[in-house]
Design a protein around this motif. Structure first.
Motif, PDB file in Angstrom:
ATOM      1  N   ALA A 246       0.819  -1.223   0.000  1.00 35.69           N
ATOM      2  CA  ALA A 246       0.000   0.000   0.000  1.00 35.69           C
ATOM      3  C   ALA A 246       0.849   1.268   0.000  1.00 35.69           C
ATOM      4  O   ALA A 246       0.312   2.371   0.052  1.00 35.69           O
ATOM      5  N   GLY A 247       2.168   1.105  -0.030  1.00 31.32           N
ATOM      6  CA  GLY A 247       3.036   2.273  -0.161  1.00 31.32           C
ATOM      7  C   GLY A 247       3.755   2.718   1.095  1.00 31.32           C
ATOM      8  O   GLY A 247       4.352   3.801   1.114  1.00 31.32           O
ATOM      9  N   ALA A 248       3.726   1.898   2.163  1.00 27.32           N
ATOM     10  CA  ALA A 248       4.485   2.266   3.363  1.00 27.32           C
ATOM     11  C   ALA A 248       5.976   2.321   3.018  1.00 27.32           C
ATOM     12  O   ALA A 248       6.486   1.485   2.274  1.00 27.32           O
ATOM     13  N   LEU A 249       6.669   3.311   3.569  1.00 27.65           N
ATOM     14  CA  LEU A 249       8.119   3.428   3.347  1.00 27.65           C
ATOM     15  C   LEU A 249       8.868   2.317   4.065  1.00 27.65           C
ATOM     16  O   LEU A 249       9.937   1.882   3.621  1.00 27.65           O
ATOM     17  N   ALA A 250       8.333   1.894   5.211  1.00 31.49           N
ATOM     18  CA  ALA A 250       8.949   0.817   5.996  1.00 31.49           C
ATOM     19  C   ALA A 250       7.840   0.080   6.725  1.00 31.49           C
ATOM     20  O   ALA A 250       6.819   0.675   7.071  1.00 31.49           O
ATOM     21  N   ALA A 251       8.060  -1.208   6.939  1.00 28.66           N
ATOM     22  CA  ALA A 251       7.101  -2.035   7.677  1.00 28.66           C
ATOM     23  C   ALA A 251       7.898  -2.905   8.643  1.00 28.66           C
ATOM     24  O   ALA A 251       8.860  -3.555   8.239  1.00 28.66           O
ATOM     25  N   LEU A 252       7.507  -2.900   9.920  1.00 31.20           N
ATOM     26  CA  LEU A 252       8.228  -3.729  10.882  1.00 31.20           C
ATOM     27  C   LEU A 252       7.313  -4.094  12.043  1.00 31.20           C
ATOM     28  O   LEU A 252       6.290  -3.447  12.277  1.00 31.20           O
ATOM     29  N   VAL A 253       7.703  -5.159  12.730  1.00 27.12           N
ATOM     30  CA  VAL A 253       7.013  -5.525  13.964  1.00 27.12           C
ATOM     31  C   VAL A 253       7.441  -4.524  15.033  1.00 27.12           C
ATOM     32  O   VAL A 253       8.621  -4.183  15.140  1.00 27.12           O
ATOM     33  N   SER A 254       6.485  -4.027  15.813  1.00 24.84           N
ATOM     34  CA  SER A 254       6.809  -3.064  16.872  1.00 24.84           C
ATOM     35  C   SER A 254       7.287  -3.818  18.107  1.00 24.84           C
ATOM     36  O   SER A 254       6.532  -4.578  18.708  1.00 24.84           O
ATOM     37  N   GLY A 255       8.541  -3.619  18.489  1.00 26.85           N
ATOM     38  CA  GLY A 255       9.081  -4.278  19.680  1.00 26.85           C
ATOM     39  C   GLY A 255       8.951  -5.783  19.599  1.00 26.85           C
ATOM     40  O   GLY A 255       9.330  -6.404  18.599  1.00 26.85           O
ATOM     41  N   SER A 256       8.363  -6.400  20.627  1.00 26.89           N
ATOM     42  CA  SER A 256       8.188  -7.858  20.633  1.00 26.89           C
ATOM     43  C   SER A 256       6.907  -8.267  19.925  1.00 26.89           C
ATOM     44  O   SER A 256       6.591  -9.448  19.856  1.00 26.89           O
ATOM     45  N   GLY A 257       6.185  -7.278  19.361  1.00 33.76           N
ATOM     46  CA  GLY A 257       4.963  -7.570  18.625  1.00 33.76           C
ATOM     47  C   GLY A 257       3.789  -7.815  19.558  1.00 33.76           C
ATOM     48  O   GLY A 257       3.913  -7.687  20.775  1.00 33.76           O
ATOM     49  N   PRO A 258       2.633  -8.186  18.948  1.00 32.18           N
ATOM     50  CA  PRO A 258       2.429  -8.462  17.527  1.00 32.18           C
ATOM     51  C   PRO A 258       1.940  -7.266  16.727  1.00 32.18           C
ATOM     52  O   PRO A 258       1.625  -7.412  15.549  1.00 32.18           O
ATOM     53  N   THR A 259       1.861  -6.057  17.331  1.00 27.61           N
ATOM     54  CA  THR A 259       1.475  -4.886  16.543  1.00 27.61           C
ATOM     55  C   THR A 259       2.532  -4.653  15.468  1.00 27.61           C
ATOM     56  O   THR A 259       3.729  -4.781  15.735  1.00 27.61           O
ATOM     57  N   THR A 260       2.069  -4.326  14.264  1.00 28.25           N
ATOM     58  CA  THR A 260       3.001  -4.011  13.176  1.00 28.25           C
ATOM     59  C   THR A 260       2.934  -2.512  12.913  1.00 28.25           C
ATOM     60  O   THR A 260       1.879  -1.884  13.034  1.00 28.25           O
ATOM     61  N   ALA A 261       4.097  -1.933  12.585  1.00 20.64           N
ATOM     62  CA  ALA A 261       4.235  -0.490  12.426  1.00 20.64           C
ATOM     63  C   ALA A 261       4.651  -0.171  10.999  1.00 20.64           C
ATOM     64  O   ALA A 261       5.519  -0.848  10.430  1.00 20.64           O
ATOM     65  N   PHE A 262       4.036   0.864  10.442  1.00 23.10           N
ATOM     66  CA  PHE A 262       4.297   1.260   9.055  1.00 23.10           C
ATOM     67  C   PHE A 262       4.611   2.742   9.029  1.00 23.10           C
ATOM     68  O   PHE A 262       3.820   3.562   9.501  1.00 23.10           O
ATOM     69  N   LEU A 263       5.783   3.083   8.492  1.00 22.74           N
ATOM     70  CA  LEU A 263       6.200   4.477   8.373  1.00 22.74           C
ATOM     71  C   LEU A 263       5.721   4.992   7.020  1.00 22.74           C
ATOM     72  O   LEU A 263       5.940   4.339   5.996  1.00 22.74           O
ATOM     73  N   ALA A 264       5.040   6.144   7.030  1.00 19.21           N
ATOM     74  CA  ALA A 264       4.509   6.715   5.789  1.00 19.21           C
ATOM     75  C   ALA A 264       5.180   8.046   5.500  1.00 19.21           C
ATOM     76  O   ALA A 264       5.711   8.705   6.397  1.00 19.21           O
ATOM     77  N   ALA A 265       5.127   8.449   4.239  1.00 22.18           N
ATOM     78  CA  ALA A 265       5.808   9.680   3.821  1.00 22.18           C
ATOM     79  C   ALA A 265       5.144  10.915   4.397  1.00 22.18           C
ATOM     80  O   ALA A 265       5.807  11.902   4.722  1.00 22.18           O
ATOM     81  N   ASP A 266       3.807  10.888   4.528  1.00 24.71           N
ATOM     82  CA  ASP A 266       3.061  12.049   5.024  1.00 24.71           C
ATOM     83  C   ASP A 266       1.696  11.563   5.501  1.00 24.71           C
ATOM     84  O   ASP A 266       1.378  10.376   5.412  1.00 24.71           O
ATOM     85  N   ALA A 267       0.882  12.500   5.978  1.00 18.97           N
ATOM     86  CA  ALA A 267      -0.425  12.127   6.546  1.00 18.97           C
ATOM     87  C   ALA A 267      -1.325  11.480   5.498  1.00 18.97           C
ATOM     88  O   ALA A 267      -2.052  10.514   5.785  1.00 18.97           O
ATOM     89  N   GLU A 268      -1.267  11.986   4.276  1.00 15.10           N
ATOM     90  CA  GLU A 268      -2.118  11.429   3.200  1.00 15.10           C
ATOM     91  C   GLU A 268      -1.734   9.984   2.904  1.00 15.10           C
ATOM     92  O   GLU A 268      -2.593   9.103   2.792  1.00 15.10           O
ATOM     93  N   SER A 269      -0.436   9.728   2.793  1.00 12.68           N
ATOM     94  CA  SER A 269       0.041   8.356   2.548  1.00 12.68           C
ATOM     95  C   SER A 269      -0.340   7.443   3.705  1.00 12.68           C
ATOM     96  O   SER A 269      -0.717   6.285   3.492  1.00 12.68           O
ATOM     97  N   ALA A 270      -0.234   7.962   4.931  1.00 19.14           N
ATOM     98  CA  ALA A 270      -0.605   7.158   6.100  1.00 19.14           C
ATOM     99  C   ALA A 270      -2.069   6.749   6.016  1.00 19.14           C
ATOM    100  O   ALA A 270      -2.433   5.606   6.316  1.00 19.14           O
ATOM    101  N   GLY A 271      -2.923   7.686   5.583  1.00 15.55           N
ATOM    102  CA  GLY A 271      -4.345   7.373   5.427  1.00 15.55           C
ATOM    103  C   GLY A 271      -4.574   6.277   4.407  1.00 15.55           C
ATOM    104  O   GLY A 271      -5.407   5.372   4.620  1.00 15.55           O
ATOM    105  N   ALA A 272      -3.830   6.320   3.301  1.00 13.86           N
ATOM    106  CA  ALA A 272      -3.974   5.305   2.252  1.00 13.86           C
ATOM    107  C   ALA A 272      -3.499   3.936   2.748  1.00 13.86           C
ATOM    108  O   ALA A 272      -4.136   2.912   2.478  1.00 13.86           O
ATOM    109  N   VAL A 273      -2.385   3.914   3.472  1.00 12.10           N
ATOM    110  CA  VAL A 273      -1.870   2.648   4.024  1.00 12.10           C
ATOM    111  C   VAL A 273      -2.890   2.070   5.016  1.00 12.10           C
ATOM    112  O   VAL A 273      -3.193   0.870   5.001  1.00 12.10           O
TER     113      VAL A 273
END
Length: 299
Positions: A246-273
Motif C-alpha cells: 500500500a506504499g508504506a516506506l517501511a514495515a516492521l514488527v513493533s518491539g516484541s509484537g504483535p502490533t506491526t508499524a508502518f512508516l509513511a511519507a506524510d499524513a495522506e500516505s498514512a491514510g492510504a496505508v
C-alpha cells in the motif's frame, strides 16, 4: 492534598531494536531506539480505602487488576520509599494496544508513578522516578520521558535523541497478543550456537531522526526480535506485506509484537496505508498517528 490526578502517557515504537545474547541474569543487552507516538493511556489516581485498579477501553478485560499490574507496583514502591500507604484507586483509560509491543503496561506504570507523586506531594526527583521506573521494567523509564531516546543496558539507561521533524505512522493491531518473554525465548532458541553481535545503535538511523528524514529513517529501521515474533505468529508476514504493497516506506514488527508499524511519507500516505490494511483482512484494527510525542504529562 489534591483529590485526583490524571496523567497522560504515550505508546512507543522501536525504530531500532538491536538485541545481544542472553546475559547470566536472563536479560539481554539492547540498543533500543524508542520513539513515543501519539496513542495514549490516561491514568487517574484518587485517594481510596485501599489500593485498587480499574480499567476501561479496548481490550481492558486483558489488563490485570491485581498487584502484578505495573501501575499498582509503581504506587506501592513510591509509597514504600516515602512511608505512604498506597491506598489509592488507579483508573486506567486504555487506548494503547494491550500485549501489542507498544509498552502500554509500561506506560501505565510510569503514569501511575507520576500521578501518585503529584497526589501525595512526595516531590520525588526525576532521578528517583527514573530509578523506580527502571526497577519496574526496561521500557518504563522511556514512558516517563517520551520524545525519542536510545536505551542501552536492558533498555532502561536512556539518552535523549534529537528529532528534526514529524514522522507519520500506521499501526495494525493483531487478532491476538504475544508474550514478550516468549519472543525473547524464541530469539534465544533461533540464535542458539550462533555468535550474537553486541548491540549498537545505527548512526544512519540517529542521523535520519535528527534530520526528520522519513525516507532515510525507513532505510535504517530494524528489529532483531522480528524473526522470533514471525516464528511465533507467522500471519504477521501478511500484514507487513499488505502495508508495504500500500506504499508504506517501511514495515516492521513493533518491539516484541504483535502490533506491526508502518512508516509513511506524510499524513495522506498514512491514510492510504491504513485504508488498505483495514481492507486486507490481515489485522483486527488500524490506527494512524504521529511522532514524537511527549512523555508522562499531568493533565
Amino acid at each position: 492534598m489534591t483529590q485526583t490526578v490524571t496523567v497522560r502517557v504515550p505508546a512507543k515504537v522501536n525504530v531500532q531494536l538491536a538485541v545481544g545474547g542472553a546475559r547470566p541474569d536472563g536479560f539481554h543487552d539492547l540498543a533500543n531506539v524508542f520513539l513515543a507516538v501519539g496513542l495514549y493511556d490516561e491514568v487517574t489516581v484518587t485517594p481510596a480505602d485501599e489500593l485498587r485498579i480499574t480499567c476501561a477501553g479496548p481490550d481492558a478485560a486483558e489488563v490485570p487488576l491485581d498487584r502484578t499490574n505495573l501501575a499498582a507496583r509503581a504506587a506501592i514502591e513510591l509509597g514504600r520509599r516515602h512511608g505512604i500507604d498506597p491506598a489509592v484507586h488507579i483508573h486506567i483509560a486504555k487506548d494503547i494496544p494491550v500485549a501489542g509491543g507498544m509498552a502500554g503496561g509500561s506506560a501505565d506504570g510510569a503514569g501511575a508513578l507520576v500521578a501518585c507523586d503529584a497526589l501525595w506531594g512526595t516531590d520525588a526527583s526525576r532521578d528517583e522516578l527514573l530509578g523506580i521506573c527502571a526497577d519496574l521494567g526496561s521500557d518504563v523509564p522511556f514512558s516517563l520521558v517520551g520524545g525519542a531516546a536510545l536505551g542501552v543496558g536492558r533498555g532502561e539507561q536512556l539518552r535523549a535523541l534529537e528529532v528534526g521533524g514529524t514522522f507519520h505512522w500506521v499501526f495494525a493491531m493483531a487478532a491476538r497478543g504475544l508474550s514478550t518473554p516468549a519472543v525473547f525465548r524464541e530469539f534465544d532458541r533461533m540464535n542458539e550456537g550462533l555468535r550474537v553481535p553486541e548491540p549498537v545503535a545505527s548512526q544512519e538511523l540517529l542521523d535520519a531522526l535528527a534530520k526528520g528524514d522519513a525516507g532515510a529513517l525507513a532505510r535504517a529501521v530494524s528489529n532483531d526480535l522480528q524473526p522470533a515474533a514471525l516464528s511465533l505468529f507467522p500471519e504477521l508476514a501478511d500484514t507487513l506485506a499488505a502495508g508495504r504493497a500500500a506504499g508504506a516506506l517501511a514495515a516492521l514488527v513493533s518491539g516484541s509484537g504483535p502490533t506491526t508499524a508502518f512508516l509513511a511519507a506524510d499524513a495522506e500516505s498514512a491514510g492510504a496505508v491504513a485504508e488498505a490494511l483495514r481492507a486486507s483482512g490481515t489485522c483486527r484494527s488500524v490506527r494512524t498517528t504521529e511522532s514524537p510525542a511527549p512523555g508522562a504529562t499531568v493533565l
